[in-house]
Design an enzyme around this catalytic site. Structure first.
Site, PDB file in Angstrom:
ATOM      1  CG  ASN A  71      38.534  44.643  43.026  1.00 12.77           C
ATOM      2  OD1 ASN A  71      38.065  45.052  41.957  1.00 12.77           O
ATOM      3  ND2 ASN A  71      38.258  45.211  44.193  1.00 12.77           N
ATOM      4  CD1 TRP A  72      42.416  43.347  37.756  1.00 13.12           C
ATOM      5  CD2 TRP A  72      41.914  44.025  35.681  1.00 13.12           C
ATOM      6  NE1 TRP A  72      42.929  42.413  36.886  1.00 13.12           N
ATOM      7  CE2 TRP A  72      42.635  42.808  35.599  1.00 13.12           C
ATOM      8  CE3 TRP A  72      41.487  44.632  34.507  1.00 13.12           C
ATOM      9  CZ2 TRP A  72      42.941  42.194  34.378  1.00 13.12           C
ATOM     10  CZ3 TRP A  72      41.788  44.027  33.287  1.00 13.12           C
ATOM     11  CH2 TRP A  72      42.512  42.824  33.229  1.00 13.12           C
ATOM     12  CE  LYS A  73      40.915  47.495  45.329  1.00 11.99           C
ATOM     13  NZ  LYS A  73      41.485  48.033  46.576  1.00 11.99           N
ATOM     14  CG  HIS A 167      35.682  45.807  47.749  1.00 12.54           C
ATOM     15  ND1 HIS A 167      36.295  46.988  48.100  1.00 12.54           N
ATOM     16  CD2 HIS A 167      36.684  44.927  47.468  1.00 12.54           C
ATOM     17  CE1 HIS A 167      37.610  46.835  48.029  1.00 12.54           C
ATOM     18  NE2 HIS A 167      37.869  45.599  47.657  1.00 12.54           N
ATOM     19  CD  GLU A 169      38.573  50.058  47.343  1.00 14.70           C
ATOM     20  OE1 GLU A 169      39.753  49.890  47.663  1.00 14.70           O
ATOM     21  OE2 GLU A 169      38.118  49.772  46.212  1.00 14.70           O
ATOM     22  CD  GLU A 239      37.618  43.526  51.038  1.00 11.89           C
ATOM     23  OE1 GLU A 239      38.337  43.947  50.121  1.00 11.89           O
ATOM     24  OE2 GLU A 239      36.506  44.015  51.306  1.00 11.89           O
ATOM     25  N   GLY A 245      46.084  48.566  51.607  1.00 18.91           N
ATOM     26  CA  GLY A 245      46.806  49.715  51.079  1.00 18.91           C
ATOM     27  C   GLY A 245      47.354  50.662  52.125  1.00 18.91           C
ATOM     28  CB  SER A 285      48.177  44.751  51.653  1.00 20.57           C
ATOM     29  OG  SER A 285      47.543  46.016  51.743  1.00 20.57           O
ATOM     30  N   GLY A 306      44.161  43.101  45.287  1.00 18.16           N
ATOM     31  CA  GLY A 306      43.909  44.407  44.705  1.00 18.16           C
ATOM     32  C   GLY A 306      45.057  44.856  43.826  1.00 18.16           C
TER      33      GLY A 306
END
Length: 324
Positions: A71-73, A167, A169, A239, A245, A285, A306
């Site tokens: 996932n490049w975000k 997700h 976020e 997750e 992170g 992570s 990520g």
């Protein structure tokens, strides 16, 4: 279940800090529908009448194809950098990496999720080597006055095969509710793509020791109306939000225990066949140093990566994990 509910609320009131009092009150609602006090014990789920499920020691064992997703975000900054990253990945795939292939269950499927503007160009770079592209999110409506949103048909038309739904976020920063996530999951399936449904507890929920309740509630709400026959196209990603992170680590064995618990929920919602055939990724992570131990666990079928997916060498090492 009633005694368990009372005990939970009593314990919760005793140990809750003032700043999370709202959370315990909120959980009263969810516990009325979802109750579980340990990862490996009984689970009671209420849907179309009360139904109880005890994880079976004789569940159907299934071979599940590993799936690694990057996932490049909101990265990288330019189309040129995105193409460079995709190109670098094509030189790092091992012999055991391949697209979804019913004739080769043991090769590793690789999916990357670039930002929307880069999807088409990145797909052109990686598709010949067998990497699949997906979208980081969609809106559940087909078209209309929804400024800033994209429809499932749009991302499918540029080559997406997967879509991330739920997700952490999107849940926290953009207030995606379980109802909205459920509508996205069904829209993705209706459009002929595959959702990766993300679930997981926050640090506050983890400290309250209600991670199982939270995950069970999210999973059951987000899969409402999803038929058994559609579950072959659904991937679950666990997750633990507190491990994303933050420098905090969820151990491989601990993660595997949650995955076992999630399969018990799937068995309650559907049956043992779905529970054992559904692929469940771990996301939190993931690094080149942790991937081998994670993938050695029997109920972890892949990773949702990520930050490490933005460094070609790191993601290449994760894709080519060492099988134990």
């Amino acid at each position: 279940a009633t005694r368990q509910h009372k005990k939970f609320h009593s314990d919760c009131k005793k140990r809750q800090p003032t700043n999370i009092s709202v959370l315990c009150n909120t959980m009263k609602i969810s516990i009325a529908a979802v109750a579980s006090l340990s990862c490996a014990n009984a689970f009671t789920f209420v849907q179309d009448g009360a139904r109880s499920f005890m994880p079976s020691s004789t569940m159907l064992q299934a071979n599940r194809q590993p799936i690694m997703a990057g996932n490049w975000k909101m990265n990288p900054a330019t189309e040129e950098e995105a193409i460079e990253l995709g190109s670098a990945l094509t030189d790092l795939l091992g012999e055991e990496t391949c697209p979804m292939d019913e004739d080769n269950d043991f090769c590793t499927e690789v999916v990357i999720f670039p930002p929307h503007p880069f999807i088409s160009k990145v797909k052109d770079v990686v598709e010949d080597i067998g990497i699949t592209v997906g979208a980081q999110s969609i809106f559940f409506e087909d078209k209309g006055a929804y400024t800033g949103s994209v429809a499932a048909s749009m991302v499918k038309s540029v080559g997406c095969e997967y879509v991330l739904c739920g997700h952490s976020e999107r849940r926290s920063l953009f207030s995606d509710s379980d109802d909205a996530i459920n509508r996205k999951v069904k829209k993705v399936l209706e459009s002929g793509m595959k959702p990766i449904l993300c679930i997981g507890e926050t640090k506050e929920e983890y400290d309250l020791e209600i991670k199982n309740e939270v995950c069970a509630m999210q999973l059951s709400k987000d899969l409402v109306g999803v038929a058994k026959e559609d579950m072959k196209n659904v991937v679950i990603a666990y997750e633990p939000v507190w491990a994303i992170g933050t420098g905090l680590v969820c151990g491989a064995e601990d993660a595997n225990e949650v995955h076992v618990f999630l399969r018990s929920i799937l068995a309650s919602l559907y049956d043992d066949e779905v529970a054992q055939e559904t692929r469940i990724q771990y996301g939190g992570s993931v690094t080149p140093d942790s991937v081998d131990e994670l993938m050695a666990q029997p109920d972890i079928d892949g990773c949702l990566v990520g930050g490490a997916s933005l460094v070609a060498d790191k993601f290449g090492r994760i894709i080519n994990f060492v099988k134990k």
